[in-house]
Design a protein around this motif. Structure first.
Motif, mmCIF file in Angstrom:
data_model
loop_
_atom_site.group_PDB
_atom_site.id
_atom_site.type_symbol
_atom_site.label_atom_id
_atom_site.label_comp_id
_atom_site.label_asym_id
_atom_site.label_seq_id
_atom_site.Cartn_x
_atom_site.Cartn_y
_atom_site.Cartn_z
ATOM 1 N N GLY A 215 0.814 -1.221 0.000
ATOM 2 C CA GLY A 215 0.000 0.000 0.000
ATOM 3 C C GLY A 215 0.838 1.257 0.000
ATOM 4 O O GLY A 215 0.583 2.187 -0.773
ATOM 5 N N TYR A 216 1.844 1.293 0.856
ATOM 6 C CA TYR A 216 2.694 2.464 0.951
ATOM 7 C C TYR A 216 3.366 2.727 -0.387
ATOM 8 O O TYR A 216 3.463 3.877 -0.848
ATOM 9 C CB TYR A 216 3.724 2.238 2.058
ATOM 10 N N ILE B 238 1.014 4.387 -2.803
ATOM 11 C CA ILE B 238 0.823 5.814 -2.510
ATOM 12 C C ILE B 238 2.016 6.629 -3.030
ATOM 13 O O ILE B 238 1.844 7.663 -3.701
ATOM 14 C CB ILE B 238 0.653 6.037 -0.991
ATOM 15 N N LEU B 239 3.229 6.141 -2.760
ATOM 16 C CA LEU B 239 4.435 6.849 -3.205
ATOM 17 C C LEU B 239 4.465 6.964 -4.717
ATOM 18 O O LEU B 239 4.773 8.010 -5.286
ATOM 19 C CB LEU B 239 5.695 6.119 -2.717
ATOM 20 N N GLU C 77 1.914 9.413 -6.054
ATOM 21 C CA GLU C 77 2.324 10.788 -5.757
ATOM 22 C C GLU C 77 3.442 11.226 -6.687
ATOM 23 O O GLU C 77 3.465 12.357 -7.169
ATOM 24 C CB GLU C 77 2.803 10.901 -4.299
ATOM 25 N N LEU D 83 -2.996 9.830 -2.338
ATOM 26 C CA LEU D 83 -3.926 8.800 -1.881
ATOM 27 C C LEU D 83 -3.901 8.737 -0.367
ATOM 28 O O LEU D 83 -2.837 8.819 0.251
ATOM 29 C CB LEU D 83 -3.515 7.443 -2.448
#
Lengths: 124, 883
Positions: free
Chosen positions: A24-25, A28-29, A32, A41
């Motif tokens: 998940g992380y 998001i990265l 972005e 996100l």
């Protein structure tokens, strides 16, 4: 089943999985970075969407990539299923058509298709 | 082991943990995964942008969690779209709910507004005076420095120049070290009329030390405050406004102070009146040996180094002074004191906090009313809420709706309350009597921020209380059939309402009893016979400028010249000069009286005395019981007139003390008693100084600078004021007049404190009783409304009026009775706090209490009259249609 067309955050999350499994992380990265921070996100949105995509069979949990040896092994990774890939491609084609249409009526420049975002998600 | 993380990071994670548990439903694995992701995101923000970034991210994440949270099982099943109800939507729903019930909303808002309004106003005063530190930089570390003379063992509120310079060097104890002198009267001339202003000397760095800068011009600096330096003055905002018409061009102008030209260099901010609240202008002292030597001893003011207590600072400095001169005791030792009179007197602060407690009762009563309204509302809304539940609205949603409505109403109440508070404060502040000596160090008694904070805190508390009570009573989410649920809620609601009525009655009774005691006590004070001819006396107070009258003989001559002129004024029967600040006396501290053939007598407080000239007793109307009054020829003679109490105490059992001698202390001369005067109630009336003892000595040789004239007049003494002013200026046009007032007004001034407390508490009690009456009325009215049908049937069946009245009011009457009993108990427990304010009445005065019980019963009876009349007027036919 997630509603179609895909909302912008969900589409971006799936795009991030095209290159391979991510947690998940990581998603998001990636999103972005791609959008230069335009789309940030949030965990609530992301995990709600991931849950639903999994129920639909578009993504599945997976082992992490082999090179992430030092990664926290409890970390949950996600990958696209073949069905999921098909959905992303179909969505991309739909967006292409939208962009072409926009160009033909003078609403978008020819050389800048990269900035043509998906229509705001949610409206059916 | 994880390294220590910033607090903001840990806090953010904690909050997220709480929120995510609900978000992920039962899926612990997903929740854990989300937590991990959140932590990574926060760490990244921490590195990139610090705590601010973390908080921004955390706020976004938490909002997102709230938005995307899956609905609870029993919530509406319309899917994702339906769940997207954020705070905005909840509020929109709540607003719609409120607008459907304008009467309820108006009652709620007004009740809250009244309760919050008086509280916010009172709190603004109390916090400025009693709760907040003085608005000086690091006020908590400020301390006064006094000194102890080890040779004489006498201490005093000043530090001699040499010691001041030496102590100032100890920078490791004192971060700053400045000094100031007392507020002293000075004549300001050069403007329209000569005027007496209070002036304080301060060292040039003092304003900077306090962190207070002039609003206009500059503070002291350079060689100002050195002998021969430029003569400059900084003036107060009040003086600038009243004497110079707020002239922005004042800086650089010359004013005459003590008959010397001074250049105005600065204007201080409004209300700044360092040190004791009276100063209107400041003169500089240079904190150098020459500057201090020229100015004389000052009181020290220092910021202690943080962590250093006053005791420790005093001890360390004393030790150092001793070791610096081994073998000999240093002459001056430091005394490190708190801010003392710069703050409001402890007793006054306590009383104000007490009064604030009283006004909190008003808020409690208002809250009870609002809760009672909520109960009634719950009964009315059962059907609506039951329908909502049946249609699938979850328990949480309904609760949210109700709390949301209560929140809108509470905050509207708080907002209206703040408007009321603003009006109340505007009315309240001018009522504050000067005698209370409230010190705020320049802090305004303003609603912002404390009053506003209180208002919103009250609203914040009331909203969930009312909302959830309504929800509980309406049995939200219960499974009972509608009808049964309704009946149960009715019963529970009535019980709560009756408990609320009892509480309101009890609270009101306590306030009424307190106000009753104060009013009774005030009435007694006002009726005290002043003995002197108070209605025919005009008082003039003034101070002779020391530099113009350096010798006592000059002063005596000046006073005699003024007396002669005043004597010639038409309408003046007699003029009596005295050195007492009439109607107050001068006083000797801790006298140790000795008497010829009498009992020695020592006092721990003050013994009042007056220095008077010929005609004093006659002019004021004080009877001489024995012997004679003081005459002009007595000037300089060791004679005295004593009052009856003093005569009795010094020579108990002796009928005639004439020609006996007494002295105040062993250092004083023996005084021969030439007369005995009747007792005059002293100012302050309660706890008179010297236990009522008083004596009079001839004025003369020792004439000081402070004087008062008492003028016995024909007709209204106030009418003579202007003539007196002009007559005095005809003698000396540079002599300022401190005050001209009638004796009666001066007496009233002295009772200002009592009057203020009485007005406040009476006002609170009145409000409380009104609110309680509204509450009682609402409850009984609801009983009647709910039972319209039953009453109608009874009427149809021929029930007598009495029966109906009884059945409608019985539960309410029981509640009121319970409240009265509770109130009496509480009154007995609480009124003892009023004891120090009472005069001639006991805090447990049964008569006062009985009157107030009667009052509250009458009010309660009046409150039920309207609904009961409605009950009696019910027509059976209408009653049948009621459901």
């Amino acid at each position: 089943m997630p509603e179609l067309p895909l909302s912008e955050p969900v589409f971006h999350a799936m795009l991030a999985l095209m290159e391979g499994p991510r947690h998940g992380y990581g998603i998001i990265l990636q999103v972005e970075a791609w959008t230069e921070g335009r789309i940030r996100l949030k965990t609530g949105t992301l995990y709600t969407a991931l849950g639903r995509l999994r129920e639909a069979g578009w993504i599945a949990e997976s082992e992490g990539p082999a090179d992430e040896a030092d990664a926290d092994e409890r970390r949950r990774h996600y990958r696209l299923t073949p069905e999921g890939r098909a959905v992303v491609r179909a969505e991309a084609r739909r967006l292409e058509a939208v962009v072409r249409l926009a160009q033909s009526v003078g609403a978008a420049g020819r050389g800048r298709s990269g900035t043509a975002g998906a229509p705001a998600g949610g409206e059916a | 082991v994880r390294p220590a993380e910033p607090l903001s990071l840990r806090l953010a994670e904690r909050l997220y943990d709480l929120a995510v548990r609900r978000h992920a439903g039962g899926d612990a694995a997903t929740a854990a995964e989300m937590r991990r992701t959140f932590r990574e995101l926060c760490r990244r923000e921490q590195e990139a942008r610090g705590a601010l970034g973390v908080w921004k991210r955390a706020a976004e994440e938490l909002l997102d969690l709230a938005r995307t949270a899956p609905a609870t099982k029993d919530s509406d099943p319309r899917g994702e779209r339906g769940r997207r109800g954020g705070i905005g939507q909840t509020l929109a729903h709540a607003l719609r709910g409120v607008r459907r019930r304008p009467a309820y909303a108006a009652a709620f808002i007004l009740t809250m507004a009244v309760g919050i309004g008086v509280n916010a106003a009172m709190f603004a005063v109390v916090s400025a005076v009693a709760l907040r530190p003085l608005p000086y930089r690091d006020a908590d570390r400020l301390a006064q420095l006094w000194s102890l003379n080890t040779a004489t063992q006498r201490d005093g509120p000043t530090v001699p120049p040499a010691a001041f310079v030496e102590w100032r060097e100890h920078a490791d104890l004192f971060e700053t070290f400045e000094g100031f002198g007392p507020e002293a009267a000075a004549a300001l001339s050069g403007s329209a009329e000569p005027r007496q202003v209070m002036v304080a000397r301060v060292t040039t760095g003092l304003f900077a030390m306090l962190g207070v800068a002039p609003v206009l011009g500059r503070s002291f600096g350079g060689d100002e405050g050195l002998p021969g330096g430029p003569r400059v003055v900084v003036i107060g905002h009040g003086l600038w406004t009243s004497a110079f018409g707020s002239d922005p061009g004042i800086i650089g102008r010359t004013v005459r102070l003590r008959d010397e030209d001074h250049t105005v260099i600065g204007v201080m901010p409004p209300r700044f009146a360092f040190p004791y609240g009276a100063a209107e202008a400041w003169l500089p002292v240079s904190a150098t040996p020459t500057g201090l030597e020229a100015s004389g001893a000052l009181t020290g003011l220092a910021h202690l180094r943080s962590g250093l207590t006053r005791e420790a600072a005093e001890q360390r400095l004393s030790e150092r002074l001793r070791t610096a001169a081994p073998g000999t005791e240093p002459v001056w030792l430091p005394m490190v004191r708190d801010l003392g009179f710069m703050r409001t007197a402890e007793a006054t602060r306590r009383t104000l906090v007490l009064l604030f407690g009283a006004v909190l009762f008003v808020l409690l009563i208002a809250t009870a009313n609002v809760l009672s309204l909520g109960v009634a509302e719950a009964a009315r809304r059962q059907r609506e809420l039951a329908v909502m539940a049946t249609l699938g609205a979850g328990r949480g949603r309904i609760l949210l709706q109700l709390v949301g409505e209560a929140a809108i109403l509470s905050f509207a109440g708080a907002a209206v309350g703040l408007v009321l508070a603003w009006l109340a404060l505007a009315g309240l502040v001018p009522l504050i009597p000067e005698r209370l000596n409230l010190q705020t160090g320049g802090r305004a008694m303003a609603l912002w921020p404390d009053g506003v904070g209180l208002a919103f805190a009250a609203a914040l508390l009331a909203a969930p209380l009312v909302g959830s009570l309504t929800a509980v009573l309406a049995r939200v989410g219960g499974t009972a059939p509608l009808a049964r649920a309704a009946a149960g809620a009715d019963r529970a609601g009535r019980r709560i309402q009756h408990a609320l009525v009892a509480a309101q009655v009890a609270l009101s009774l306590v306030l009424l009893a307190g106000a009753g005691l104060l009013m009774d006590s005030f009435g007694r004070l006002v009726r005290v016979d002043p003995v002197v001819a108070a209605d025919e006396l005009l008082l003039v107070r003034l101070q002779l400028p020391q530099h113009r009258y350096p010798e006592a003989a000059h002063r005596a001559a000046a006073i005699e010249a003024m007396r002669e002129t005043l004597q010639t004024l038409p309408g003046v029967l007699g003029v009596a000069p005295t050195s007492s600040p009439l109607p107050l006396a001068r006083a000797r501290f801790r006298p140790e009286l000795e008497a010829d053939g009498g009992t020695p007598l020592s006092l721990d407080d003050f013994l009042p005395y007056h220095e008077v000239g010929e005609g004093f007793f006659e002019t004021l109307g004080i009877r001489i019981v024995r012997g004679r009054a003081l005459v002009a020829a007595d000037a300089g003679q060791p004679v005295a007139v004593v009052n009856e109490v003093l005569a009795r105490r010094l020579w108990p059992g002796l009928g005639d003390p004439l020609h006996r001698r007494f002295r105040v202390t062993a250092h004083d001369p023996w005084l021969t008693v030439v007369g005995v005067s009747e007792d005059v109630p002293q100012m302050g009336l309660r706890d008179p100084w010297g236990e009522g003892m008083e004596f009079y000595v001839p004025a003369g040789e020792q004439a000081g600078t402070r004087w008062a004239f008492a003028l016995r007049t024909v007709g209204d003494p106030a009418a003579l004021a202007e003539g007196v002013r002009q007559a005095l200026w005809a003698v000396d046009d540079r002599q300022p007049i401190e005050a001209i007032t009638t004796y009666r007004a001066a007496l009233g001034e002295d009772m200002g404190r009592e009057r203020f407390y009485t007005i406040l508490l009476a006002g609170f009690a009145l409000l409380a009783t009104l609110l309680a009456a509204v509450g009682i009325h609402a409850v009984v009215a609801q009983v009647v409304l709910n039972r319209t049908r039953e009453i109608g049937i009874r009427v149809a069946l021929g029930a007598g009026k009495l029966r109906i009245i009884r059945s409608a009011t019985a539960p309410g009457a029981v509640a009121v009775a319970a409240g009265v009993l509770l109130g009496i108990a509480a009154t007995f427990a609480l009124t003892r706090f009023l004891e120090s304010l009472l005069f001639g009445v006991e805090p447990r005065d049964a008569r006062v209490l009985a009157v107030n019980v009667l009052a509250i019963v009458i009010v309660a009876a009046a409150a039920v009259t309207v609904p009961v009349r409605r009950a009696l007027a019910i027509e059976p036919v209408d009653a049948m249609r009621a459901e």
